[in-house]
Scaffold this motif. Structure first.
Motif, PDB file in Angstrom:
ATOM      1  N   VAL A  43      61.727 -43.528  -4.706  1.00  0.00           N
ATOM      2  CA  VAL A  43      62.478 -42.378  -5.228  1.00  0.00           C
ATOM      3  C   VAL A  43      61.916 -41.078  -4.668  1.00  0.00           C
ATOM      4  CG1 VAL A  43      62.937 -41.067  -7.346  1.00  0.00           C
ATOM      5  CG2 VAL A  43      63.297 -43.540  -7.305  1.00  0.00           C
ATOM      6  N   LEU A  44      60.602 -40.945  -4.690  1.00  0.00           N
ATOM      7  CA  LEU A  44      59.982 -39.714  -4.198  1.00  0.00           C
ATOM      8  C   LEU A  44      60.162 -39.560  -2.689  1.00  0.00           C
ATOM      9  CD1 LEU A  44      56.809 -39.781  -6.438  1.00  0.00           C
ATOM     10  CD2 LEU A  44      58.844 -38.360  -6.722  1.00  0.00           C
ATOM     11  N   ASP A  45      60.110 -40.672  -1.957  1.00  0.00           N
ATOM     12  CA  ASP A  45      60.373 -40.628  -0.512  1.00  0.00           C
ATOM     13  C   ASP A  45      61.803 -40.171  -0.228  1.00  0.00           C
ATOM     14  OD1 ASP A  45      57.785 -41.484  -0.017  1.00  0.00           O
ATOM     15  OD2 ASP A  45      58.371 -43.550   0.480  1.00  0.00           O
ATOM     16  N   ALA A  46      62.758 -40.661  -1.024  1.00  0.00           N
ATOM     17  CA  ALA A  46      64.154 -40.251  -0.854  1.00  0.00           C
ATOM     18  C   ALA A  46      64.303 -38.753  -1.078  1.00  0.00           C
ATOM     19  CB  ALA A  46      65.051 -41.031  -1.820  1.00  0.00           C
ATOM     20  N   MET A  47      63.596 -38.231  -2.074  1.00  0.00           N
ATOM     21  CA  MET A  47      63.660 -36.787  -2.338  1.00  0.00           C
ATOM     22  C   MET A  47      63.129 -35.995  -1.143  1.00  0.00           C
ATOM     23  SD  MET A  47      62.585 -36.481  -6.347  1.00  0.00           S
ATOM     24  CE  MET A  47      63.352 -34.860  -6.658  1.00  0.00           C
ATOM     25  N   ASP A  48      62.054 -36.484  -0.537  1.00  0.00           N
ATOM     26  CA  ASP A  48      61.488 -35.802   0.632  1.00  0.00           C
ATOM     27  C   ASP A  48      62.407 -35.885   1.844  1.00  0.00           C
ATOM     28  OD1 ASP A  48      59.157 -34.945  -0.635  1.00  0.00           O
ATOM     29  OD2 ASP A  48      57.998 -36.684   0.017  1.00  0.00           O
ATOM     30  N   ALA A  49      62.983 -37.035   2.059  1.00  0.00           N
ATOM     31  CA  ALA A  49      63.788 -37.253   3.262  1.00  0.00           C
ATOM     32  C   ALA A  49      65.137 -36.551   3.214  1.00  0.00           C
ATOM     33  CB  ALA A  49      64.000 -38.749   3.477  1.00  0.00           C
ATOM     34  N   HIS A  50      65.643 -36.283   2.015  1.00  0.00           N
ATOM     35  CA  HIS A  50      66.999 -35.736   1.890  1.00  0.00           C
ATOM     36  C   HIS A  50      67.018 -34.542   0.934  1.00  0.00           C
ATOM     37  CE1 HIS A  50      68.563 -39.003   4.280  1.00  0.00           C
ATOM     38  NE2 HIS A  50      67.761 -39.792   3.600  1.00  0.00           N
ATOM     39  N   GLN A  51      66.191 -33.569   1.242  1.00  0.00           N
ATOM     40  CA  GLN A  51      66.065 -32.390   0.388  1.00  0.00           C
ATOM     41  C   GLN A  51      67.361 -31.603   0.286  1.00  0.00           C
ATOM     42  OE1 GLN A  51      62.556 -30.013   1.270  1.00  0.00           O
ATOM     43  NE2 GLN A  51      61.456 -31.859   1.876  1.00  0.00           N
ATOM     44  N   GLN A  52      68.213 -31.660   1.305  1.00  0.00           N
ATOM     45  CA  GLN A  52      69.448 -30.882   1.305  1.00  0.00           C
ATOM     46  C   GLN A  52      70.596 -31.575   0.572  1.00  0.00           C
ATOM     47  OE1 GLN A  52      69.176 -27.767   2.252  1.00  0.00           O
ATOM     48  NE2 GLN A  52      67.059 -28.302   2.719  1.00  0.00           N
ATOM     49  N   SER A  53      70.400 -32.812   0.186  1.00  0.00           N
ATOM     50  CA  SER A  53      71.465 -33.557  -0.483  1.00  0.00           C
ATOM     51  C   SER A  53      71.325 -33.446  -1.995  1.00  0.00           C
ATOM     52  CB  SER A  53      71.423 -35.038  -0.074  1.00  0.00           C
ATOM     53  OG  SER A  53      72.315 -35.782  -0.885  1.00  0.00           O
ATOM     54  N   ALA A  54      72.232 -32.725  -2.604  1.00  0.00           N
ATOM     55  CA  ALA A  54      72.220 -32.602  -4.068  1.00  0.00           C
ATOM     56  C   ALA A  54      72.435 -33.965  -4.716  1.00  0.00           C
ATOM     57  CB  ALA A  54      73.294 -31.615  -4.522  1.00  0.00           C
ATOM     58  N   ASP A  55      73.231 -34.817  -4.098  1.00  0.00           N
ATOM     59  CA  ASP A  55      73.498 -36.141  -4.664  1.00  0.00           C
ATOM     60  C   ASP A  55      72.233 -37.000  -4.704  1.00  0.00           C
ATOM     61  OD1 ASP A  55      76.196 -35.518  -5.020  1.00  0.00           O
ATOM     62  OD2 ASP A  55      76.740 -36.290  -3.039  1.00  0.00           O
ATOM     63  N   VAL A  56      71.460 -36.988  -3.616  1.00  0.00           N
ATOM     64  CA  VAL A  56      70.205 -37.746  -3.600  1.00  0.00           C
ATOM     65  C   VAL A  56      69.238 -37.165  -4.628  1.00  0.00           C
ATOM     66  CG1 VAL A  56      68.154 -38.335  -2.237  1.00  0.00           C
ATOM     67  CG2 VAL A  56      70.429 -38.527  -1.207  1.00  0.00           C
ATOM     68  N   GLN A  57      69.133 -35.846  -4.668  1.00  0.00           N
ATOM     69  CA  GLN A  57      68.198 -35.210  -5.599  1.00  0.00           C
ATOM     70  C   GLN A  57      68.565 -35.530  -7.050  1.00  0.00           C
ATOM     71  OE1 GLN A  57      65.346 -33.620  -4.338  1.00  0.00           O
ATOM     72  NE2 GLN A  57      66.213 -34.445  -2.450  1.00  0.00           N
ATOM     73  N   ALA A  58      69.852 -35.488  -7.362  1.00  0.00           N
ATOM     74  CA  ALA A  58      70.284 -35.777  -8.735  1.00  0.00           C
ATOM     75  C   ALA A  58      69.969 -37.216  -9.114  1.00  0.00           C
ATOM     76  CB  ALA A  58      71.784 -35.501  -8.881  1.00  0.00           C
ATOM     77  N   GLN A  59      70.323 -38.164  -8.257  1.00  0.00           N
ATOM     78  CA  GLN A  59      70.069 -39.573  -8.562  1.00  0.00           C
ATOM     79  C   GLN A  59      68.565 -39.859  -8.640  1.00  0.00           C
ATOM     80  OE1 GLN A  59      72.229 -41.993  -9.521  1.00  0.00           O
ATOM     81  NE2 GLN A  59      73.738 -40.350  -9.516  1.00  0.00           N
ATOM     82  N   ALA A  60      67.794 -39.196  -7.787  1.00  0.00           N
ATOM     83  CA  ALA A  60      66.343 -39.385  -7.815  1.00  0.00           C
ATOM     84  C   ALA A  60      65.749 -38.856  -9.125  1.00  0.00           C
ATOM     85  CB  ALA A  60      65.700 -38.699  -6.617  1.00  0.00           C
ATOM     86  N   CYS A  61      66.223 -37.706  -9.572  1.00  0.00           N
ATOM     87  CA  CYS A  61      65.743 -37.166 -10.852  1.00  0.00           C
ATOM     88  C   CYS A  61      66.088 -38.103 -11.998  1.00  0.00           C
ATOM     89  CB  CYS A  61      66.320 -35.773 -11.105  1.00  0.00           C
ATOM     90  SG  CYS A  61      65.579 -34.470 -10.095  1.00  0.00           S
ATOM     91  N   TRP A  62      67.282 -38.667 -11.959  1.00  0.00           N
ATOM     92  CA  TRP A  62      67.710 -39.586 -13.014  1.00  0.00           C
ATOM     93  C   TRP A  62      66.851 -40.857 -13.001  1.00  0.00           C
ATOM     94  CZ3 TRP A  62      73.588 -40.969 -13.737  1.00  0.00           C
ATOM     95  CH2 TRP A  62      73.809 -41.378 -15.050  1.00  0.00           C
ATOM     96  N   ALA A  63      66.586 -41.370 -11.809  1.00  0.00           N
ATOM     97  CA  ALA A  63      65.729 -42.555 -11.687  1.00  0.00           C
ATOM     98  C   ALA A  63      64.329 -42.242 -12.208  1.00  0.00           C
ATOM     99  CB  ALA A  63      65.672 -43.011 -10.232  1.00  0.00           C
ATOM    100  N   MET A  64      63.813 -41.080 -11.847  1.00  0.00           N
ATOM    101  CA  MET A  64      62.486 -40.679 -12.297  1.00  0.00           C
ATOM    102  C   MET A  64      62.433 -40.562 -13.815  1.00  0.00           C
ATOM    103  SD  MET A  64      60.292 -37.441 -10.930  1.00  0.00           S
ATOM    104  CE  MET A  64      61.180 -37.521  -9.400  1.00  0.00           C
ATOM    105  N   CYS A  65      63.476 -40.021 -14.393  1.00  0.00           N
ATOM    106  CA  CYS A  65      63.551 -39.891 -15.843  1.00  0.00           C
ATOM    107  C   CYS A  65      63.414 -41.259 -16.502  1.00  0.00           C
ATOM    108  CB  CYS A  65      64.877 -39.233 -16.221  1.00  0.00           C
ATOM    109  SG  CYS A  65      65.093 -39.001 -17.987  1.00  0.00           S
ATOM    110  N   ASN A  66      64.149 -42.242 -16.015  1.00  0.00           N
ATOM    111  CA  ASN A  66      64.103 -43.570 -16.617  1.00  0.00           C
ATOM    112  C   ASN A  66      62.798 -44.295 -16.320  1.00  0.00           C
ATOM    113  OD1 ASN A  66      66.583 -43.074 -17.674  1.00  0.00           O
ATOM    114  ND2 ASN A  66      67.676 -44.573 -16.472  1.00  0.00           N
ATOM    115  N   LEU A  67      62.234 -44.082 -15.135  1.00  0.00           N
ATOM    116  CA  LEU A  67      60.956 -44.720 -14.817  1.00  0.00           C
ATOM    117  C   LEU A  67      59.822 -44.172 -15.687  1.00  0.00           C
ATOM    118  CD1 LEU A  67      61.134 -44.836 -10.923  1.00  0.00           C
ATOM    119  CD2 LEU A  67      61.061 -46.818 -12.451  1.00  0.00           C
ATOM    120  N   ALA A  68      59.860 -42.877 -15.981  1.00  0.00           N
ATOM    121  CA  ALA A  68      58.780 -42.229 -16.735  1.00  0.00           C
ATOM    122  C   ALA A  68      58.935 -42.379 -18.239  1.00  0.00           C
ATOM    123  CB  ALA A  68      58.708 -40.750 -16.378  1.00  0.00           C
TER     124      ALA A  68
END
Length: 140
Positions: A43-68
């Motif tokens: 998830v964190l790698d995806a955030m780094d690789a696709h900083q300009q994609s709001a869709d990736v950032q949103a899904q990554a935040c949601w995944a992080m929320c559930n993981l934490a």
């Protein structure tokens, strides 16, 4: 594996983060996903690789929320890997996206449940200001 094999594909990263968030919805899945399968790093790698994609950032935040959520070990590991800074970076980069703001706030909320994360989130990463900015920008 798909996220590793297709790091340059924003769509694969977005869908991969979405799959992780769905799987991590069940509390019993959060520890194995992060601790045995590396979902937190993916998830964190995806955030780094696709900083300009709001869709990736949103899904990554949601995944992080559930993981934490409800898993102190995952929450601490995410913070050690830079999750606080990455969530705030996503919220700063996508101020106009209500979804990124909402899910970024959710990720901050989940990470802050571990008391040891609260001060670093606010003092080192500016998460408190990011949440207030999101609330100001998206009052509806």
């Amino acid at each position: 594996r798909a996220m590793d094999a297709h790091r340059q594909s924003a769509l694969v990263q977005e869908l991969g983060c979405g799959a992780i968030h769905a799987l991590a919805f069940l509390a019993a899945n959060t520890a194995p996903l992060a601790q045995q399968h590396g979902a937190d790093a993916a998830v964190l790698d995806a955030m780094d690789a696709h900083q300009q994609s709001a869709d990736v950032q949103a899904q990554a935040c949601w995944a992080m929320c559930n993981l934490a959520a409800g898993n102190d070990e995952n929450s601490a590991a995410l913070m050690r890997q830079g999750a606080g800074a990455k969530v705030v970076r996503a919220m700063d980069a996508h101020r106009q996206s209500a979804l990124v703001q909402e899910l970024g706030c959710g990720a901050i909320h989940a990470l802050a449940f571990l008391a040891a994360n609260t001060a670093p989130l606010a003092q080192q990463h500016g998460a408190d200001a990011a949440v207030l900015d999101a609330m100001d920008a998206h009052q509806q």
